[in-house]
Design an enzyme around this catalytic site. Structure first.
Site, PDB file in Angstrom:
ATOM      1  N   ASP A  52      58.437 -47.072  11.777  1.00  0.00           N
ATOM      2  CA  ASP A  52      58.311 -48.499  11.519  1.00  0.00           C
ATOM      3  C   ASP A  52      57.297 -48.784  10.420  1.00  0.00           C
ATOM      4  O   ASP A  52      56.565 -47.905   9.976  1.00  0.00           O
ATOM      5  CB  ASP A  52      57.892 -49.225  12.802  1.00  0.00           C
ATOM      6  CG  ASP A  52      58.922 -49.087  13.905  1.00  0.00           C
ATOM      7  OD1 ASP A  52      60.114 -48.939  13.578  1.00  0.00           O
ATOM      8  OD2 ASP A  52      58.537 -49.123  15.090  1.00  0.00           O
ATOM      9  N   TYR A 110      55.074 -37.723  18.668  1.00  0.00           N
ATOM     10  CA  TYR A 110      54.275 -38.776  18.047  1.00  0.00           C
ATOM     11  C   TYR A 110      52.878 -38.764  18.648  1.00  0.00           C
ATOM     12  O   TYR A 110      52.703 -38.442  19.828  1.00  0.00           O
ATOM     13  CB  TYR A 110      54.909 -40.153  18.287  1.00  0.00           C
ATOM     14  CG  TYR A 110      56.042 -40.502  17.364  1.00  0.00           C
ATOM     15  CD1 TYR A 110      55.796 -41.119  16.143  1.00  0.00           C
ATOM     16  CD2 TYR A 110      57.362 -40.222  17.702  1.00  0.00           C
ATOM     17  CE1 TYR A 110      56.841 -41.455  15.282  1.00  0.00           C
ATOM     18  CE2 TYR A 110      58.414 -40.553  16.851  1.00  0.00           C
ATOM     19  CZ  TYR A 110      58.140 -41.166  15.642  1.00  0.00           C
ATOM     20  OH  TYR A 110      59.178 -41.497  14.791  1.00  0.00           O
TER      21      TYR A 110
END
Length: 251
Positions: A52, A110
């Protein structure tokens, strides 16, 4: 036609995510332009995932096809002469015709970083989430482990990209501390939109006493986004590891 996989790293602060956007700068478009200059032809990059806006990648893989005969060992240096300072290609690997950066990806990790100190640190702006109230990493780790396993993760995703299923498998979800820096590492076979940022917000809600770690399985079972914690800011999120069957891409 050669199929080339690039191992790269980027600071996502200046970009509206990986994916090409109509009216905003993206990592993919910036890199495609650089590669096209080197290869002398338009190229289409396929990335290993959609990071994002503002999210970083310490490890990232993207592939493209080209008729260019430029030697594979020279390709990173050539591309890097045309990229801004916040995007760097570390290595280029010639891969099989059927390789696809996202489709061939087995799992990803992540990392969300929290700067846990009474005083803000200017050097962590857009690098770590400033949280001034003291956090107990052992408590957070206990809560984080509740996410491990195969679950429907609808309760910790934002409305966005539609997927066939919201079921994913998390292999590990751990919190560690080094001085004032906390790291939440989450490894899964796939991620939903804003999933790690929502998991982080849920852990912080638990730390604030809004629910107990033992309540997290029921929150997941409910599928209700409003029962979980908030979506924390993107600048502290990093794609840190990627796994493929081709071991050359895992280093």
């Amino acid at each position: 036609m050669r199929n080339i996989a690039l191992k790269l790293t980027y600071n996502g602060t200046a970009y509206h995510g990986w994916q090409v956007q109509k009216n905003a700068a993206s990592v993919c478009e910036t890199l495609q332009k650089a590669i096209s200059k080197v290869c002398g032809e338009p190229v289409h990059l396929t990335g290993c995932g959609r990071t994002d806006a503002g999210v970083h990648a310490e490890r990232y893989v993207a592939n493209f096809r080209t008729e260019s005969r430029i030697p594979i060992d020279r390709m990173p240096y050539a591309i890097n002469t045309h990229t801004p300072e916040d995007i760097a290609v570390r290595e280029a690997v010639e891969v099989g015709e059927d390789f696809n950066a996202i489709g061939s990806c087995v799992k990803k990790e992540y990392t969300y970083r929290i700067y846990n100190s009474r005083f803000k640190n200017p050097f962590y702006v857009n690098r770590a989430y400033f949280y001034p109230k003291r956090l107990d990493e052992d408590f957070l780790n206990q809560a984080a482990h509740m996410f491990v396993g195969t679950h429907d993760f609808r309760a910790v995703r934002s409305v966005g990209t539609e997927t066939k299923t919201t079921v994913r498998t998390i292999y590990w979800c751990d919190v560690t501390r080094s001085g004032d820096l906390l790291e939440l590492r989450v490894c899964a076979d796939g991620f939903l939109y804003n999933m790690v940022r929502a998991i982080t917000g849920t852990l912080l809600y638990a730390a604030e006493g809004k629910f107990a770690p033992e309540d997290i399985p029921a929150i997941l079972e409910s599928g209700d986004r409003t029962l979980a914690g908030p979506t924390v800011p993107p600048g502290a999120l990093y794609l840190t590891r990627i796994w493929y069957e081709d071991e050359r891409l895992n280093e």
